[in-house]
Design an enzyme around this catalytic site. Sequence first.
Site, short mmCIF file in Angstrom:
data_model
loop_
_atom_site.label_atom_id
_atom_site.label_comp_id
_atom_site.label_asym_id
_atom_site.label_seq_id
_atom_site.Cartn_x
_atom_site.Cartn_y
_atom_site.Cartn_z
CE LYS A 138 -8.84 1.77 -2.53
NZ LYS A 138 -9.23 1.76 -3.96
CG MET A 152 -7.55 7.44 6.24
SD MET A 152 -8.23 5.94 5.47
CE MET A 152 -9.29 5.32 6.81
CG ASP A 167 -2.18 -0.79 1.03
OD1 ASP A 167 -2.45 -1.20 -0.11
OD2 ASP A 167 -2.91 -1.00 2.02
#
Length: 297
Positions: A86, A201, A64
């Site tokens: 991502k 996030m 990732d």
Amino acid sequence: MTDGKIVNLASRTQDAGTAAASRLALPAFEPGWVWLVGAGPGDPGLLTLHAINALAHADVVVYDALVDETVLQFANPHATLEYSGKRGGKPSPKQRDISARLVELARKGKRVLRLKGGDPFVFGRGGEEALALVDAGIPFRIVPGVTAGIGGLGYAGIPVTHRDTNHAVTFVTGHMAGGAVPENLDWPSIAKGSPVIVLYMALSHLQKIAELLISNGRRADEPVALVRNATLKDQQVLETTLATAAADVAAANFKAPAIIVIGEVVRLRAGLDWLGALEGRILKRDPLDTRAEKDVG
């Protein structure tokens, strides 16, 4: 899916930690298996021995965006590394394509390591990928990792629980799958019921989240800390308040990735900033001023 970021690093050397892991008789990484492994928040010293073992024996490492590149030095020198990061607001592989790639590689008899930042099961979509493997009949193993909401705050000198401040903590994602603010969460209950809130996030939606919390009863002057690049050499910590957090983030040009903590535990950083102490910061012996309160009582 990989945006051309597939590389072979045959010159990589394996660390002494790999040999130590092998002496512990850790489980064999069999061909055709997928291991979903947490790489921790960044500092390679926080890798588990299971993670080191997986890296040493994997044929393919699908990693990732939040996996620090220093972690990849522990990989099998002959392994293929495939980037599948991502990142919000940027072109990214779709989750179904990542899952399909894991199945495809396993069916070719590869030892497939799905390396994810933090912990695979903490806002990491590890559950989705594991269920895709179950659906395809692919055997798998889960290797937990240190999540940023605990390890990252620890490196900032902020405990997620402390006897004098809280006996509960709530972990919240700062955006939904499509990137929107998670307004379908029970914000009144979160605001009133959790003394400490840790946001993942959430940087781009901090203003809206702060408004939701304040409108549901949180103090506007409640302490907030943001930790950027947690556990890495360029870690940054911004201390602020709930009402001013978004403005302070903009003024400081504070960028993602960052973990955010809201609550009185932030005040403990004045006494527990162990990294700051290494650079000369004088730590406060009683950051919560509890001795003064006890003296009055």
